[in-house]
Write a protein that holds these residues in place. Structure first.
Motif, mmCIF file in Angstrom:
data_model
loop_
_atom_site.group_PDB
_atom_site.id
_atom_site.type_symbol
_atom_site.label_atom_id
_atom_site.label_comp_id
_atom_site.label_asym_id
_atom_site.label_seq_id
_atom_site.Cartn_x
_atom_site.Cartn_y
_atom_site.Cartn_z
ATOM 1 N N VAL A 14 0.853 -1.203 0.000
ATOM 2 C CA VAL A 14 0.000 0.000 0.000
ATOM 3 C C VAL A 14 0.882 1.244 0.000
ATOM 4 O O VAL A 14 0.679 2.168 -0.787
ATOM 5 N N GLN A 15 1.890 1.259 0.856
ATOM 6 C CA GLN A 15 2.799 2.411 0.928
ATOM 7 C C GLN A 15 3.582 2.555 -0.387
ATOM 8 O O GLN A 15 3.781 3.662 -0.875
ATOM 9 N N GLN A 16 3.997 1.436 -0.962
ATOM 10 C CA GLN A 16 4.733 1.488 -2.228
ATOM 11 C C GLN A 16 3.865 2.058 -3.349
ATOM 12 O O GLN A 16 4.326 2.893 -4.137
ATOM 13 N N VAL A 17 2.612 1.619 -3.422
ATOM 14 C CA VAL A 17 1.720 2.115 -4.467
ATOM 15 C C VAL A 17 1.449 3.608 -4.260
ATOM 16 O O VAL A 17 1.444 4.381 -5.226
ATOM 17 N N GLN A 18 1.264 4.030 -3.040
ATOM 18 C CA GLN A 18 1.076 5.459 -2.764
ATOM 19 C C GLN A 18 2.319 6.251 -3.168
ATOM 20 O O GLN A 18 2.213 7.347 -3.729
ATOM 21 N N PHE A 19 3.497 5.685 -2.913
ATOM 22 C CA PHE A 19 4.746 6.322 -3.329
ATOM 23 C C PHE A 19 4.791 6.438 -4.855
ATOM 24 O O PHE A 19 5.152 7.490 -5.397
ATOM 25 N N ILE A 20 4.419 5.371 -5.547
ATOM 26 C CA ILE A 20 4.432 5.371 -7.012
ATOM 27 C C ILE A 20 3.540 6.486 -7.540
ATOM 28 O O ILE A 20 3.940 7.252 -8.428
ATOM 29 N N GLN A 47 4.723 9.793 -9.603
ATOM 30 C CA GLN A 47 4.195 10.077 -10.938
ATOM 31 C C GLN A 47 3.690 11.511 -11.034
ATOM 32 O O GLN A 47 3.829 12.140 -12.081
ATOM 33 N N THR A 48 3.124 12.046 -9.951
ATOM 34 C CA THR A 48 2.646 13.423 -9.993
ATOM 35 C C THR A 48 3.809 14.407 -10.155
ATOM 36 O O THR A 48 3.599 15.529 -10.619
ATOM 37 N N GLY A 68 6.207 13.757 -12.172
ATOM 38 C CA GLY A 68 6.685 13.541 -13.529
ATOM 39 C C GLY A 68 7.668 12.397 -13.687
ATOM 40 O O GLY A 68 8.241 12.223 -14.760
ATOM 41 N N PHE A 69 7.870 11.615 -12.633
ATOM 42 C CA PHE A 69 8.784 10.479 -12.751
ATOM 43 C C PHE A 69 8.122 9.377 -13.561
ATOM 44 O O PHE A 69 6.937 9.079 -13.389
ATOM 45 N N SER A 70 8.887 8.772 -14.445
ATOM 46 C CA SER A 70 8.399 7.643 -15.228
ATOM 47 C C SER A 70 8.398 6.390 -14.356
ATOM 48 O O SER A 70 9.071 6.346 -13.321
ATOM 49 N N LEU A 71 7.676 5.387 -14.787
ATOM 50 C CA LEU A 71 7.661 4.135 -14.030
ATOM 51 C C LEU A 71 9.047 3.500 -13.997
ATOM 52 O O LEU A 71 9.427 2.884 -13.006
ATOM 53 N N GLU A 72 9.821 3.685 -15.049
ATOM 54 C CA GLU A 72 11.196 3.168 -15.057
ATOM 55 C C GLU A 72 12.045 3.874 -13.998
ATOM 56 O O GLU A 72 12.812 3.242 -13.269
ATOM 57 N N GLU A 73 11.891 5.190 -13.897
ATOM 58 C CA GLU A 73 12.625 5.939 -12.884
ATOM 59 C C GLU A 73 12.170 5.540 -11.484
ATOM 60 O O GLU A 73 12.990 5.415 -10.565
ATOM 61 N N ILE A 74 10.874 5.336 -11.332
ATOM 62 C CA ILE A 74 10.342 4.923 -10.031
ATOM 63 C C ILE A 74 10.884 3.558 -9.645
ATOM 64 O O ILE A 74 11.248 3.331 -8.492
ATOM 65 N N ARG A 75 10.977 2.653 -10.615
ATOM 66 C CA ARG A 75 11.543 1.330 -10.330
ATOM 67 C C ARG A 75 12.990 1.468 -9.857
ATOM 68 O O ARG A 75 13.415 0.820 -8.907
ATOM 69 N N GLU A 76 13.738 2.348 -10.492
ATOM 70 C CA GLU A 76 15.129 2.582 -10.080
ATOM 71 C C GLU A 76 15.186 3.087 -8.636
ATOM 72 O O GLU A 76 15.996 2.615 -7.831
ATOM 73 N N SER A 85 18.614 14.284 -8.268
ATOM 74 C CA SER A 85 19.274 14.320 -9.565
ATOM 75 C C SER A 85 18.258 14.170 -10.697
ATOM 76 O O SER A 85 18.303 14.912 -11.690
ATOM 77 N N LEU A 86 17.349 13.229 -10.566
ATOM 78 C CA LEU A 86 16.315 13.033 -11.580
ATOM 79 C C LEU A 86 15.418 14.261 -11.681
ATOM 80 O O LEU A 86 15.033 14.675 -12.781
ATOM 81 N N LEU A 87 15.102 14.863 -10.549
ATOM 82 C CA LEU A 87 14.263 16.049 -10.542
ATOM 83 C C LEU A 87 14.963 17.218 -11.239
ATOM 84 O O LEU A 87 14.338 17.949 -12.019
ATOM 85 N N GLN A 88 16.252 17.374 -10.998
ATOM 86 C CA GLN A 88 17.010 18.431 -11.672
ATOM 87 C C GLN A 88 17.001 18.207 -13.184
ATOM 88 O O GLN A 88 16.836 19.157 -13.957
ATOM 89 N N ASP A 89 17.158 16.945 -13.609
ATOM 90 C CA ASP A 89 17.086 16.621 -15.042
ATOM 91 C C ASP A 89 15.728 17.027 -15.613
ATOM 92 O O ASP A 89 15.651 17.574 -16.715
ATOM 93 N N LYS A 90 14.665 16.771 -14.880
ATOM 94 C CA LYS A 90 13.320 17.122 -15.330
ATOM 95 C C LYS A 90 13.161 18.640 -15.451
ATOM 96 O O LYS A 90 12.553 19.126 -16.408
ATOM 97 N N ILE A 91 13.713 19.365 -14.504
ATOM 98 C CA ILE A 91 13.643 20.828 -14.551
ATOM 99 C C ILE A 91 14.370 21.347 -15.784
ATOM 100 O O ILE A 91 13.867 22.226 -16.501
ATOM 101 N N GLU A 92 15.550 20.785 -16.069
ATOM 102 C CA GLU A 92 16.307 21.199 -17.246
ATOM 103 C C GLU A 92 15.570 20.847 -18.536
ATOM 104 O O GLU A 92 15.559 21.644 -19.484
ATOM 105 N N GLN A 93 14.942 19.685 -18.579
ATOM 106 C CA GLN A 93 14.149 19.306 -19.756
ATOM 107 C C GLN A 93 12.981 20.270 -19.956
ATOM 108 O O GLN A 93 12.692 20.678 -21.082
#
Length: 138
Positions: free
Chosen positions: A49-55, A59-60, A62-70, A87-95
């Protein structure tokens, strides 16, 4: 495995609001895990339940499911994934910055066409569908 300490997929759905099909999809991507009971049902550990809530929260952002799996894999290895998340969030901001610049440039280009067409209506040529669009350079 005792079923008393595990949840059926319907209970995970009820507690998270995530559709059964999505939960199965998450499992196929190894984001969550279940064990099969003797009856063939999937049984999920309580922490699912906690994992699904985290997922859903990830996602809100902007993380992809692949990034979430990582991120989940880092956590499951006993490490705290916050540095990777930043680091992933910074990449998203730059994109996003790059996409915004591209969109602003495209908007300016469209405004130029709009303004040019407002003052200079080209005459249709034989075979033209719309003489305005015919003036667009590729």
């Amino acid at each position: 495995m005792t079923t008393a300490t595990h949840l059926k997929i319907g209970e995970v759905r009820r507690q998270t609001g995530v559709a059964v099909g999505a939960l199965r999809y998450y499992e196929s991507l190894q984001l969550i895990h279940s064990d099969r009971g003797d009856n063939g049902y999937r049984y999920y550990p309580q922490e699912t339940v906690q994992q699904v809530q985290f997922i859903k929260k990830a996602q809100t952002l902007g993380f992809s499911l692949e990034e979430i799996r990582e991120i989940l894999n880092i956590h499951q290895q006993g490490d705290i994934p916050c540095e990777r998340v930043q680091s992933l969030l910074q990449d998203k901001i730059e994109q996003l910055d790059h996409q915004i610049q591209q969109m602003m440039s495209f908007k300016s280009e469209l405004e130029e066409y709009r303004d040019r067409w407002a003052t200079n209506q080209p005459r249709p040529q034989p075979g033209d569908i719309c003489p305005l669009i015919s003036t667009v350079s590729l």
